[in-house]
Design an enzyme around this catalytic site. Structure first.
Site, short mmCIF file in Angstrom:
data_model
loop_
_atom_site.label_atom_id
_atom_site.label_comp_id
_atom_site.label_asym_id
_atom_site.label_seq_id
_atom_site.Cartn_x
_atom_site.Cartn_y
_atom_site.Cartn_z
N LYS A 1 15.52 -127.85 2.76
CA LYS A 1 15.64 -129.18 3.36
C LYS A 1 17.04 -129.73 3.13
O LYS A 1 17.75 -129.33 2.21
CB LYS A 1 14.62 -130.14 2.73
CG LYS A 1 13.18 -129.73 2.95
CD LYS A 1 12.78 -129.89 4.38
CE LYS A 1 11.32 -129.55 4.56
NZ LYS A 1 10.97 -129.35 5.93
N CYS A 2 17.42 -130.69 3.97
CA CYS A 2 18.70 -131.38 3.89
C CYS A 2 18.90 -131.90 2.47
O CYS A 2 17.96 -132.45 1.89
CB CYS A 2 18.69 -132.54 4.89
SG CYS A 2 20.22 -133.45 4.98
N PRO A 3 20.05 -131.69 1.89
CA PRO A 3 21.31 -131.18 2.42
C PRO A 3 21.57 -129.71 2.14
O PRO A 3 22.67 -129.22 2.37
CB PRO A 3 22.35 -132.03 1.68
CG PRO A 3 21.77 -132.16 0.31
CD PRO A 3 20.26 -132.28 0.55
#
Length: 85
Positions: free
Chosen positions: A20-22
């Site tokens: 998942k981001c980042p």
């Protein structure tokens, strides 16, 4: 993950599915720094934010975003290391 850059005929592929981001952007940035100018980096991502983050990363770092294509359960993003200024 290979320790050397790929030849010009192949791409370095990173399986970033599930991250998942980042994290996808951070991993992409790290690998782009290791590549030679002209090398292609293909990132297999499931994070929907990668569609925004990876083109922005390429723009901000002076590298080339060459688009994306759907895979089976992921999207493959293509970034090319830019030539040195």
């Amino acid at each position: 993950m290979p320790a050397t850059s790929p030849s010009s005929a192949e791409a370095l592929r990173l399986d970033l599915r599930g991250l998942k981001c980042p994290l996808p952007v951070l991993r992409a940035q790290k690998e782009l720094a290791r590549l030679r100018p002209g090398d292609l980096l293909v990132l297999e991502c499931t994070d929907p934010m990668a569609a925004i983050d990876l083109p922005n990363l390429a723009r901000e770092t002076g590298n080339l975003y060459e688009g994306c294509s759907p895979g089976e359960g992921f999207t493959a993003y293509r970034l090319r290391k830019a030539s040195a200024p």
